[in-house]
Enzyme design. Structure first.
Site, mmCIF file in Angstrom:
data_model
loop_
_atom_site.group_PDB
_atom_site.id
_atom_site.type_symbol
_atom_site.label_atom_id
_atom_site.label_comp_id
_atom_site.label_asym_id
_atom_site.label_seq_id
_atom_site.Cartn_x
_atom_site.Cartn_y
_atom_site.Cartn_z
ATOM 1 N N GLY A 13 0.825 -1.206 0.000
ATOM 2 C CA GLY A 13 0.000 0.000 0.000
ATOM 3 C C GLY A 13 0.861 1.259 0.000
ATOM 4 O O GLY A 13 2.095 1.188 -0.054
ATOM 5 N N PHE A 84 -0.268 -2.262 8.664
ATOM 6 C CA PHE A 84 -0.947 -1.223 7.875
ATOM 7 C C PHE A 84 -2.272 -1.734 7.311
ATOM 8 O O PHE A 84 -3.146 -0.954 6.983
ATOM 9 C CB PHE A 84 -0.082 -0.802 6.674
ATOM 10 C CG PHE A 84 1.176 -0.084 7.028
ATOM 11 C CD1 PHE A 84 2.403 -0.742 7.039
ATOM 12 C CD2 PHE A 84 1.153 1.260 7.337
ATOM 13 C CE1 PHE A 84 3.573 -0.074 7.356
ATOM 14 C CE2 PHE A 84 2.327 1.947 7.657
ATOM 15 C CZ PHE A 84 3.535 1.267 7.665
ATOM 16 N N SER A 128 -4.452 7.034 13.330
ATOM 17 C CA SER A 128 -4.729 8.267 12.589
ATOM 18 C C SER A 128 -5.157 9.382 13.523
ATOM 19 O O SER A 128 -5.813 9.135 14.545
ATOM 20 C CB SER A 128 -5.853 7.992 11.571
ATOM 21 O OG SER A 128 -6.327 9.196 11.015
ATOM 22 N N TYR A 153 -14.696 4.408 9.766
ATOM 23 C CA TYR A 153 -13.243 4.257 9.584
ATOM 24 C C TYR A 153 -12.517 4.768 10.830
ATOM 25 O O TYR A 153 -11.704 4.066 11.416
ATOM 26 C CB TYR A 153 -12.757 5.022 8.339
ATOM 27 C CG TYR A 153 -11.277 5.274 8.394
ATOM 28 C CD1 TYR A 153 -10.776 6.531 8.757
ATOM 29 C CD2 TYR A 153 -10.373 4.245 8.162
ATOM 30 C CE1 TYR A 153 -9.416 6.741 8.872
ATOM 31 C CE2 TYR A 153 -9.013 4.446 8.274
ATOM 32 C CZ TYR A 153 -8.538 5.704 8.634
ATOM 33 O OH TYR A 153 -7.197 5.906 8.768
ATOM 34 N N LYS A 157 -10.151 2.839 14.030
ATOM 35 C CA LYS A 157 -8.819 3.196 14.534
ATOM 36 C C LYS A 157 -8.865 3.346 16.057
ATOM 37 O O LYS A 157 -7.962 2.900 16.770
ATOM 38 C CB LYS A 157 -8.321 4.491 13.875
ATOM 39 C CG LYS A 157 -7.976 4.326 12.403
ATOM 40 C CD LYS A 157 -6.908 3.259 12.193
ATOM 41 C CE LYS A 157 -6.579 3.046 10.736
ATOM 42 N NZ LYS A 157 -5.591 1.956 10.532
ATOM 43 N N TYR A 181 -1.131 9.165 12.445
ATOM 44 C CA TYR A 181 -0.668 9.969 11.303
ATOM 45 C C TYR A 181 -1.563 11.199 11.136
ATOM 46 O O TYR A 181 -2.783 11.092 11.265
ATOM 47 C CB TYR A 181 -0.793 9.207 9.992
ATOM 48 C CG TYR A 181 -0.252 7.819 9.953
ATOM 49 C CD1 TYR A 181 -0.777 6.908 9.047
ATOM 50 C CD2 TYR A 181 0.769 7.388 10.787
ATOM 51 C CE1 TYR A 181 -0.304 5.610 8.968
ATOM 52 C CE2 TYR A 181 1.249 6.095 10.726
ATOM 53 C CZ TYR A 181 0.706 5.206 9.813
ATOM 54 O OH TYR A 181 1.164 3.913 9.748
ATOM 55 N N ARG A 235 -4.767 21.445 7.521
ATOM 56 C CA ARG A 235 -4.289 20.106 7.867
ATOM 57 C C ARG A 235 -2.770 20.126 8.000
ATOM 58 O O ARG A 235 -2.106 21.061 7.536
ATOM 59 C CB ARG A 235 -4.676 19.099 6.772
ATOM 60 C CG ARG A 235 -6.184 18.913 6.573
ATOM 61 C CD ARG A 235 -6.833 18.205 7.741
ATOM 62 N NE ARG A 235 -8.246 17.917 7.488
ATOM 63 C CZ ARG A 235 -9.240 18.771 7.726
ATOM 64 N NH1 ARG A 235 -8.962 19.991 8.212
ATOM 65 N NH2 ARG A 235 -10.501 18.407 7.487
ATOM 66 N N GLY A 301 -18.609 15.997 7.518
ATOM 67 C CA GLY A 301 -17.670 15.291 8.398
ATOM 68 C C GLY A 301 -16.298 15.919 8.475
ATOM 69 O O GLY A 301 -15.490 15.551 9.336
HETATM 70 C C1 WQD Z 1 -7.702 17.330 3.213
HETATM 71 C C2 WQD Z 1 -8.356 18.707 3.057
HETATM 72 C C3 WQD Z 1 -10.693 18.595 2.593
HETATM 73 C C4 WQD Z 1 -10.300 16.732 -1.339
HETATM 74 C C5 WQD Z 1 -8.459 11.862 5.606
HETATM 75 C C6 WQD Z 1 -8.766 10.891 6.706
HETATM 76 C C7 WQD Z 1 -7.530 10.618 7.496
HETATM 77 C C8 WQD Z 1 -6.434 10.163 6.573
HETATM 78 C C9 WQD Z 1 -6.153 11.235 5.529
HETATM 79 C C10 WQD Z 1 -6.423 7.765 6.385
HETATM 80 C C11 WQD Z 1 -9.716 18.776 3.737
HETATM 81 C C12 WQD Z 1 -9.926 19.201 1.420
HETATM 82 C C13 WQD Z 1 -10.025 17.288 -0.100
HETATM 83 C C14 WQD Z 1 -10.841 17.543 -2.360
HETATM 84 C C15 WQD Z 1 -10.796 19.421 -0.863
HETATM 85 N N1 WQD Z 1 -6.798 8.958 5.927
HETATM 86 N N2 WQD Z 1 -10.274 18.596 0.118
HETATM 87 N N3 WQD Z 1 -11.068 18.863 -2.088
HETATM 88 O O1 WQD Z 1 -10.031 14.428 5.214
HETATM 89 O O2 WQD Z 1 -8.009 15.573 6.259
HETATM 90 O O3 WQD Z 1 -8.094 13.086 6.177
HETATM 91 O O4 WQD Z 1 -7.386 11.406 4.806
HETATM 92 O O5 WQD Z 1 -5.740 7.516 7.338
HETATM 93 O O6 WQD Z 1 -7.820 9.621 8.436
HETATM 94 O O7 WQD Z 1 -9.730 11.481 7.550
HETATM 95 O O8 WQD Z 1 -7.756 14.358 4.093
HETATM 96 O O9 WQD Z 1 -6.994 14.776 1.791
HETATM 97 O O10 WQD Z 1 -9.408 14.075 2.175
HETATM 98 O O11 WQD Z 1 -8.677 16.354 2.821
HETATM 99 O O12 WQD Z 1 -11.010 20.624 -0.637
HETATM 100 O O13 WQD Z 1 -11.124 17.095 -3.501
HETATM 101 O O14 WQD Z 1 -8.577 18.944 1.672
HETATM 102 O O15 WQD Z 1 -11.913 19.287 2.811
HETATM 103 O O16 WQD Z 1 -9.870 20.095 4.249
HETATM 104 P P1 WQD Z 1 -8.569 14.452 5.474
HETATM 105 P P2 WQD Z 1 -8.221 14.832 2.652
#
Ligand code: WQD
Length: 347
Positions: A13, A84, A128, A153, A157, A181, A235, A301
């Site tokens: 992965g 993982f 996470s 999900y 975790k 992470y 983030r 969410g």
């Molecule tokens: C990041 C930011 C979105 C896509 C998730 C899981 C977390 C981990 C990482 C597994 C946010 C914005 C996103 C898009 C956007 N996964 N966004 N347009 O949601 O912080 O975390 O993935 O372990 O557990 O919760 O990551 O990359 O989806 O989003 O504006 O097309 O980008 O709203 O603010 P996220 P993400």
């Protein structure tokens, strides 16, 4: 460094494959279990290209309890595991919760059950920052309360951490570290391995790079009405190679008996938060590409902001992220161009 073999479940992965490379480069001998549900055998070739060593590979579905038992009987020397293997799409977990509870929890229990038969097993768990939900205080420390998960999900975790903690309480010889992470992004600098999302990317960076390469028309920015400087969500984006190296550091901590107790938790982030618009600006700078995007409604969410307090990881684990957002985005873009070239050659 241990001469014994290390099992990496989900080792083909995204984060798993980069961790296998880091382990091999540290001198570890690696065995991978992967059921190829969200990865491809090509990744094994990518790992070999980078390190010159092909890990042993077993195509096993960890939901098969007997297959897990047979594996540990065949590889009886293995007692060090980095786990993982799990499903990780937040949205999918809402639509198919039982798939997530079976694939993320049952498999964990079967692996722990086998490890508990060993005299001194060591276990690194892929967790996470999603367990914190929207933290009350930023940056987020490991003492921040674990909140009711926003998705099945995230719940898997949280439950996974509790299962491991309870196991450590009744077996002092079993040692575990949960690594929480933040947002893993980027690819190995050689572009031999990277993120391979199946279908429409859910995560920001693969959607950005696919838009920049012309595979997607434009990026939808999920909301610009958050209480942040530019209105978009924040983030902590961490280079996947920094993350991979943290796993080697964590496993070595347990092998060398440096742990403070037999269950520990560490946040893995850069300690810096970036908004979606800042990521777009950084990507345009490092790629020289103009990124078409539009502002749309918030995604259900999503939280406003999350970035790590890295004190504990820096001072106790002895690990620190040292690659920048630009480095990560540069590597993601280089990887996307390689993927595109391969797809053109295949067609
Ligand atoms: C990041 C930011 C979105 C896509 C998730 C899981 C977390 C981990 C990482 C597994 C946010 C914005 C996103 C898009 C956007 N996964 N966004 N347009 O949601 O912080 O975390 O993935 O372990 O557990 O919760 O990551 O990359 O989806 O989003 O504006 O097309 O980008 O709203 O603010 P996220 P993400």
């Amino acid at each position: 460094m241990s001469s014994k073999r290390v099992l990496v479940t989900g080792g083909l992965g995204f984060i798993g494959s980069h961790t296998v490379v880091a382990l091999q480069q540290e001198g570890f001998e690696v065995v991978i279990i992967d059921n190829l549900s969200n990865s491809s055998l090509d990744v094994l070739g990518g790992i070999t290209q980078i390190t010159g060593k092909t890990p042993e590979f077993e195509n096993i579905d960890l939901r098969d309890k007997t297959a897990v038992k047979d594996f540990f009987e065949k590889y009886e020397d293995i007692e060090d595991v980095i786990h993982f293997a799990a499903s990780k799409a937040v949205g999918e977990s809402v639509l198919n919760p039982l798939l997530y509870y079976e694939n993320n929890i049952s498999t964990l229990v079967y692996v722990l059950h086998e490890l508990n038969k060993k005299p001194s097993a060591k276990f690194i768990f892929s967790s996470s920052c999603t367990v914190y939900g929207q933290a009350d205080e930023l940056p987020i420390t490991e003492n921040a309360p674990v909140k009711k998960a926003e998705s099945p999900y995230g719940n898997t975790k949280q439950i996974g951490e509790e299962i491991i903690n309870d196991t450590c309480k009744i077996n002092v010889d079993f040692k575990a570290i949960a690594l929480r992470y933040f947002n893993p992004i980027g690819a190995h600098p050689t572009a031999e391995i990277g993120e391979l999302p199946i279908g429409t990317p859910q995560n920001l960076i693969p959607f950005i790079t696919q838009t920049a390469i012309g595979k997607r028309e434009e990026l939808s920015v999920f909301g610009n009405d958050y209480p942040t400087d530019d209105g978009t969500a924040i983030r902590d984006y961490i280079h996947v190679m920094d993350l991979a190296e943290a796993h080697v550091t964590a496993l070595s901590r347990l092998i060398n008996g440096k742990e403070k107790n037999n269950y520990e938790v560490f946040n893995l982030g850069t300690g810096k938060g970036n908004s979606v618009l800042e990521v777009i600006q950084s990507f345009e700078k490092v790629s020289g590409q103009n990124l078409p995007y539009k502002i749309v409604d918030r995604r259900e969410g999503d939280i406003t902001a999350a970035y790590a307090d890295t004190t504990k990881a820096n001072e106790e684990l002895g690990w620190k992220a040292n690659r920048s957002l630009d480095d990560a985005l540069q590597s993601a873009w280089k990887w996307q161009k390689v993927v595109e070239k391969r797809e053109e050659e295949d067609n």
